[in-house]
Design a protein around this motif. Structure first.
Motif, PDB file in Angstrom:
ATOM      1  N   LEU A  19      47.418  79.424  -2.684  1.00 60.22           N
ATOM      2  CA  LEU A  19      47.563  78.310  -3.635  1.00 60.22           C
ATOM      3  C   LEU A  19      47.329  79.229  -5.070  1.00 60.22           C
ATOM      4  CD1 LEU A  19      46.467  75.042  -2.142  1.00 60.22           C
ATOM      5  CD2 LEU A  19      48.717  76.060  -2.626  1.00 60.22           C
ATOM      6  N   VAL A  20      48.216  79.190  -5.969  1.00 63.00           N
ATOM      7  CA  VAL A  20      47.814  79.855  -7.124  1.00 63.00           C
ATOM      8  C   VAL A  20      48.391  79.216  -8.297  1.00 63.00           C
ATOM      9  CG1 VAL A  20      48.170  82.079  -8.509  1.00 63.00           C
ATOM     10  CG2 VAL A  20      48.205  82.209  -5.880  1.00 63.00           C
ATOM     11  N   ASN A  21      47.603  78.691  -9.356  1.00 64.10           N
ATOM     12  CA  ASN A  21      47.764  77.660 -10.410  1.00 64.10           C
ATOM     13  C   ASN A  21      48.159  78.790 -11.794  1.00 64.10           C
ATOM     14  OD1 ASN A  21      48.376  75.426 -11.656  1.00 64.10           O
ATOM     15  ND2 ASN A  21      46.239  75.415 -12.540  1.00 64.10           N
ATOM     16  N   SER A  51      52.558  79.226  -2.911  1.00 69.72           N
ATOM     17  CA  SER A  51      52.446  78.015  -3.389  1.00 69.72           C
ATOM     18  C   SER A  51      51.742  77.572  -4.596  1.00 69.72           C
ATOM     19  CB  SER A  51      52.453  76.944  -2.463  1.00 69.72           C
ATOM     20  OG  SER A  51      53.167  76.934  -1.292  1.00 69.72           O
ATOM     21  N   ARG A  52      52.083  76.646  -5.387  1.00 69.52           N
ATOM     22  CA  ARG A  52      51.199  76.254  -6.487  1.00 69.52           C
ATOM     23  C   ARG A  52      50.615  75.022  -6.008  1.00 69.52           C
ATOM     24  NH1 ARG A  52      51.436  80.338 -10.155  1.00 69.52           N
ATOM     25  NH2 ARG A  52      53.604  80.952 -10.552  1.00 69.52           N
ATOM     26  N   PRO A  53      49.851  74.604  -6.282  1.00 75.49           N
ATOM     27  CA  PRO A  53      48.941  73.322  -6.182  1.00 75.49           C
ATOM     28  C   PRO A  53      49.510  72.235  -6.718  1.00 75.49           C
ATOM     29  CG  PRO A  53      47.594  74.672  -7.976  1.00 75.49           C
ATOM     30  CD  PRO A  53      48.575  75.512  -7.546  1.00 75.49           C
ATOM     31  N   THR A  54      49.658  71.046  -6.288  1.00 75.14           N
ATOM     32  CA  THR A  54      49.958  69.968  -6.731  1.00 75.14           C
ATOM     33  C   THR A  54      49.014  69.461  -7.646  1.00 75.14           C
ATOM     34  OG1 THR A  54      51.393  69.463  -4.711  1.00 75.14           O
ATOM     35  CG2 THR A  54      50.836  67.571  -6.082  1.00 75.14           C
ATOM     36  N   MET A  55      49.401  69.207  -8.804  1.00 78.45           N
ATOM     37  CA  MET A  55      48.518  68.693  -9.962  1.00 78.45           C
ATOM     38  C   MET A  55      48.629  66.972 -10.014  1.00 78.45           C
ATOM     39  SD  MET A  55      47.421  71.785 -10.706  1.00 78.45           S
ATOM     40  CE  MET A  55      46.561  71.246 -12.155  1.00 78.45           C
ATOM     41  N   LEU A  56      47.321  66.536  -9.991  1.00 80.68           N
ATOM     42  CA  LEU A  56      47.276  65.115  -9.878  1.00 80.68           C
ATOM     43  C   LEU A  56      46.613  64.704 -11.213  1.00 80.68           C
ATOM     44  CD1 LEU A  56      45.673  64.627  -6.499  1.00 80.68           C
ATOM     45  CD2 LEU A  56      47.918  64.516  -6.848  1.00 80.68           C
ATOM     46  N   LEU A  96      36.823  73.121 -12.353  1.00 84.94           N
ATOM     47  CA  LEU A  96      37.200  72.120 -11.118  1.00 84.94           C
ATOM     48  C   LEU A  96      38.298  72.935 -10.257  1.00 84.94           C
ATOM     49  CD1 LEU A  96      36.195  69.558  -9.627  1.00 84.94           C
ATOM     50  CD2 LEU A  96      38.572  68.791 -10.416  1.00 84.94           C
ATOM     51  N   GLN A  97      38.161  73.367  -9.087  1.00 74.89           N
ATOM     52  CA  GLN A  97      38.959  74.201  -8.348  1.00 74.89           C
ATOM     53  C   GLN A  97      40.095  73.503  -7.626  1.00 74.89           C
ATOM     54  OE1 GLN A  97      38.743  77.733  -8.635  1.00 74.89           O
ATOM     55  NE2 GLN A  97      37.311  77.003 -10.249  1.00 74.89           N
ATOM     56  N   ILE A  98      40.971  74.104  -6.902  1.00 72.16           N
ATOM     57  CA  ILE A  98      41.909  73.587  -6.216  1.00 72.16           C
ATOM     58  C   ILE A  98      41.334  72.918  -4.880  1.00 72.16           C
ATOM     59  CG2 ILE A  98      43.947  74.019  -4.628  1.00 72.16           C
ATOM     60  CD1 ILE A  98      44.540  76.707  -6.511  1.00 72.16           C
ATOM     61  N   ALA A 103      43.587  66.350  -1.659  1.00 74.67           N
ATOM     62  CA  ALA A 103      44.074  67.314  -0.551  1.00 74.67           C
ATOM     63  C   ALA A 103      43.884  68.493  -0.955  1.00 74.67           C
ATOM     64  CB  ALA A 103      45.482  66.933   0.045  1.00 74.67           C
ATOM     65  N   TRP A 104      43.814  69.432   0.490  1.00 79.22           N
ATOM     66  CA  TRP A 104      43.210  70.947   0.466  1.00 79.22           C
ATOM     67  C   TRP A 104      44.117  71.589  -0.791  1.00 79.22           C
ATOM     68  CZ3 TRP A 104      46.338  75.155   1.398  1.00 79.22           C
ATOM     69  CH2 TRP A 104      47.483  74.990   2.133  1.00 79.22           C
ATOM     70  N   ASN A 105      45.446  71.050  -0.826  1.00 80.02           N
ATOM     71  CA  ASN A 105      46.625  71.733  -1.940  1.00 80.02           C
ATOM     72  C   ASN A 105      46.741  70.920  -2.974  1.00 80.02           C
ATOM     73  OD1 ASN A 105      47.841  69.736  -0.710  1.00 80.02           O
ATOM     74  ND2 ASN A 105      49.639  70.774  -0.076  1.00 80.02           N
ATOM     75  N   GLU A 106      45.788  69.951  -3.378  1.00 81.99           N
ATOM     76  CA  GLU A 106      45.857  69.203  -4.696  1.00 81.99           C
ATOM     77  C   GLU A 106      44.766  69.927  -5.544  1.00 81.99           C
ATOM     78  OE1 GLU A 106      47.920  65.523  -2.829  1.00 81.99           O
ATOM     79  OE2 GLU A 106      45.672  65.557  -3.218  1.00 81.99           O
ATOM     80  N   LYS A 107      45.064  69.652  -7.084  1.00 80.43           N
ATOM     81  CA  LYS A 107      44.078  69.850  -7.941  1.00 80.43           C
ATOM     82  C   LYS A 107      43.975  68.764  -9.045  1.00 80.43           C
ATOM     83  CE  LYS A 107      42.106  72.913 -11.505  1.00 80.43           C
ATOM     84  NZ  LYS A 107      42.025  71.916 -12.339  1.00 80.43           N
ATOM     85  N   TYR A 108      43.105  68.262  -9.350  1.00 82.92           N
ATOM     86  CA  TYR A 108      42.984  67.162 -10.579  1.00 82.92           C
ATOM     87  C   TYR A 108      43.003  67.795 -11.652  1.00 82.92           C
ATOM     88  CZ  TYR A 108      41.328  63.784  -7.061  1.00 82.92           C
ATOM     89  OH  TYR A 108      40.985  63.284  -5.958  1.00 82.92           O
ATOM     90  N   SER A 109      43.903  67.146 -12.750  1.00 79.34           N
ATOM     91  CA  SER A 109      44.180  67.830 -13.785  1.00 79.34           C
ATOM     92  C   SER A 109      43.960  66.502 -14.915  1.00 79.34           C
ATOM     93  CB  SER A 109      45.291  68.326 -14.159  1.00 79.34           C
ATOM     94  OG  SER A 109      45.610  68.685 -15.539  1.00 79.34           O
ATOM     95  N   LEU A 110      42.865  66.562 -15.747  1.00 84.99           N
ATOM     96  CA  LEU A 110      42.640  65.362 -16.613  1.00 84.99           C
ATOM     97  C   LEU A 110      43.615  65.411 -17.956  1.00 84.99           C
ATOM     98  CD1 LEU A 110      40.662  63.240 -17.308  1.00 84.99           C
ATOM     99  CD2 LEU A 110      39.096  64.903 -18.572  1.00 84.99           C
TER     100      LEU A 110
END
Length: 301
Positions: A154-156, A198-203, A238-240, A285-292
């Motif tokens: 997973l690469v952002n 893949s790209r991480p899913t940004m939340l 904060l990491q993925i 989830a393991w493939n998600e990342k929080y984005s503020l």
């Protein structure tokens, strides 16, 4: 532990603590002036011995810093700069010790072969890449959608082509790659090898902070400090797949406020997003990342 002379052996450097030194000084004092001599914190002689113990402890700290400066994991400042040169790394203007040390570690890891650390280091060297997570499924059945005997990276951010090339350079032979993005990479013999990631899913989330102001409160300064600290935490540090415990943010925000930390009290702190409103812990989830995307600071009357 009783006082002992400092020494270095095969396990490292050993030094007595401040308390050990103070106890030893008090013992020496009583051997001179009598065992009945009063030595309590209120007695001036005890306070003077405390000053002596502190001076000796400060000297020990300097010796320890000098000893540790030989190790890049602990070196700082100019000592770290000298070690960085040995790895062909130069500190960038304004770069912190932690950042310089991290670049050195990535440089070392990137020299390795067929390890997730080496692969991650190689991917992070691609311009623009900000976050990387690598999952390896070495089993014989799919896990979290990852096929058997495959690597899921997973690469952002970062261009897809160079990222795929970095994965290919560090991928073990016989192991497949899994992801929603696929690029063809030349193996050097004219063969095109498909490499996927893949790209991480940004939340997207919001952080809501309620504060009660006291004397000396500067709303603009506090709002800026709190927003900057939270944005840095969520969007940079904060990491993925990394969870966030909301109550731990209290300390971060007071620290960020600096001189204004005593001029307000945080009465409520919460995160909101697709999960609703949470004041305890948010777990992606393991493939998600929080984005503020927003900090809402409410100053109570």
């Amino acid at each position: 532990m009783a006082y002992f002379p400092p020494y270095i052996n095969e396990t490292g450097i050993h030094m007595p603590t401040y308390e050990d030194r103070l106890e030893d000084l008090c013992s020496a004092y009583r051997s001179i002036f009598g065992q009945e001599a009063e030595l309590t914190p209120a007695v001036p002689d005890y306070q003077l011995l405390s000053v002596f113990a502190k001076a000796l402890d400060d000297t020990s700290a300097l010796v320890l810093a000098g000893y540790n400066s030989r190790n890049p994991a602990y070196a700082s400042g100019q000592a770290l700069d000298l070690l960085l040169l040995q790895y062909g790394i130069v500190r960038q203007p304004g770069e912190s010790d932690a950042s310089a040390r991290a670049r050195m570690n990535l440089s070392l890891a990137s020299r390795g072969l067929f390890t997730t650390d080496a692969m991650e280091a190689a991917i992070r060297e691609v311009p623009g890449v900000t976050h990387v997570l690598i999952r390896v499924n070495s089993g014989s059945s799919a896990v979290d959608g990852i096929p058997a005997h495959s690597i899921a990276a997973l690469v952002n951010n970062g261009s897809a082509g160079p990222v795929a090339e970095a994965i290919f350079r560090k991928k073990p032979p016989g192991i497949g790659t899994y992801g929603s993005i696929t690029r063809q990479v030349s193996d050097g013999r004219g063969n095109q090898v498909p490499i996927s990631f893949s790209r991480p899913t940004m939340l997207l989330i919001q952080i809501h902070v309620k504060v009660r102001p006291y004397d000396g409160f500067d709303e603009t300064a506090v709002r800026t400090a709190v927003t900057d600290a939270l944005m840095t935490l969520f969007n940079t540090e904060l990491q993925i797949g990394e969870a966030v415990t909301i109550p731990r943010l209290y300390g971060l925000l007071y620290q960020a406020a600096g001189e204004y930390a005593s001029a307000f009290a945080i009465t409520d702190l919460a995160a909101s997003g697709s999960f609703g409103v949470e004041r305890e812990k948010i777990v992606p989830a393991w493939n998600e990342k929080y984005s503020l995307n927003q900090v809402v600071l409410e100053v109570l009357e």
